[in-house]
Design an enzyme around this catalytic site. Structure first.
Site, short mmCIF file in Angstrom:
data_model
loop_
_atom_site.label_atom_id
_atom_site.label_comp_id
_atom_site.label_asym_id
_atom_site.label_seq_id
_atom_site.Cartn_x
_atom_site.Cartn_y
_atom_site.Cartn_z
N SER A 1 5.96 -29.21 -21.20
CA SER A 1 5.11 -29.30 -19.99
C SER A 1 5.44 -28.17 -19.01
O SER A 1 4.54 -27.64 -18.35
CB SER A 1 5.22 -30.67 -19.33
N ASN B 1 17.28 -20.74 -16.60
CA ASN B 1 17.16 -22.11 -17.10
C ASN B 1 16.75 -23.02 -15.97
O ASN B 1 17.03 -22.73 -14.80
CB ASN B 1 18.49 -22.58 -17.68
N HIS C 1 17.27 -27.03 -14.88
CA HIS C 1 18.01 -28.26 -15.19
C HIS C 1 17.51 -29.35 -14.25
O HIS C 1 17.34 -29.10 -13.06
CB HIS C 1 19.52 -28.01 -14.99
N SER D 1 17.30 -27.71 -10.61
CA SER D 1 18.08 -26.51 -10.31
C SER D 1 17.62 -25.41 -11.26
O SER D 1 17.56 -25.62 -12.48
CB SER D 1 19.58 -26.75 -10.55
N ASP E 1 24.78 -24.89 -18.18
CA ASP E 1 24.46 -25.23 -16.78
C ASP E 1 25.42 -24.66 -15.75
O ASP E 1 25.57 -25.21 -14.66
CB ASP E 1 24.39 -26.77 -16.60
#
Ligand code: GRF
Length: 190
Positions: free
Chosen positions: A13, A102, A104, A136, A145
Site C-alpha cells: 500500500s 525505510n 517503520h 519513522s 531500524d
C-alpha cells in the site's frame, strides 16, 4: 531525472502511494520494484503502473552482489524500503550511503529491531500503554531500524484502541508522508 527502486515484501500500500505520487513527476521516477516474495501484492501494484519487477532469493541477495548489477542496469539512485522484511546487506548499504530509506511503523528508537514488524510492533505499543505512535522514516544502515532519523509523525492512541486500530492510524500517516519525504530527500541531494 532521479530513479528510485522500491523494495517490498507485502501488500504494497505504501508502494502504491509512492507510485501514484511520482507518476507525473519530471524529476523522480520509480524505475524498479523488488520483492522477496513471488506472491507479494506489491508485484501486482507494480504491474498496474507498468514498472519492471524483480524477485530476489535469500541466497543470491546475501551471497552475491547481483542486485547491484540490476540496480545499475536501471540507473537507480535511491532505494526505498516499503515493508521490506529482510535486513539490507552491508554491500548494498555501502553502495548506496544515505541513499536507502525505510519506513517503520513506530516512533523509533522504541519498538524497532529484529522481529519488530507488522502487528508485533502495534501489539507492543498497545501493551506498553503508549499514548501516541506514528511512523519513522530513516536512512538504512547495517542494523535493523537504527539508521539516522529523517522524519516522524505522531497520532494519539486511545486506551481502548486495539493493535489493529493503531496500525490503521499509523498506516494512514505513512501514506500521507512517505512519498513527500522521499521527494525531499532525493531532490535536496542535487
Ligand atoms: C508498513 O506499516 C511499514 O511501516 C512497514 O511495513 C508496512 C508495509 O505495509 N515497514 P504496505 O505493504 O506498504 O501496505
Amino acid at each position: 531525472m532521479k530513479h528510485i527502486a522500491i523494495f517490498a515484501s507485502g501488500s504494497g500500500s505504501n508502494a502504491q502511494k509512492i507510485l501514484e505520487y511520482f507518476e507525473q513527476s519530471d524529476e523522480i521516477r520509480v524505475g524498479l520494484v523488488v520483492s522477496n516474495r513471488a506472491q507479494a501484492g506489491v508485484l501486482n501494484v507494480a504491474r498496474a503502473f507498468e514498472v519492471p519487477t524483480r524477485l530476489i532469493d535469500r541466497a543470491n541477495f546475501y551471497d552475491s552482489t547481483d542486485i547491484l548489477t540490476v540496480l545499475q542496469e536501471y540507473q537507480i539512485d535511491y532505494v526505498v524500503l516499503a515493508g521490506f522484511l529482510w535486513l539490507v546487506p552491508a554491500y548494498l548499504v555501502q553502495a548506496y550511503p544515505r541513499r536507502i530509506l525505510n519506513i517503520h511503523p513506530a516512533l523509533l528508537p522504541k519498538y524497532g529491531g529484529k522481529g519488530m514488524y507488522g502487528h508485533h510492533v502495534h501489539q507492543a505499543v498497545q501493551a506498553a500503554g503508549e499514548t501516541e505512535s506514528g511512523p519513522s522514516i530513516h536512512f538504512v544502515n547495517e542494523h535493523y531500524d537504527e539508521g539516522d532519523l529523517i522524519f516522524q509523525a505522531t497520532c494519539a492512541i486511545d486506551a481502548t484502541d486495539s493493535a489493529a486500530e493503531i496500525a490503521l492510524k499509523v498506516l494512514a500517516l505513512e501514506h500521507q508522508h512517505y512519498p513527500r519525504i522521499i521527494e525531499q530527500v532525493v531532490l535536496q541531494d542535487d
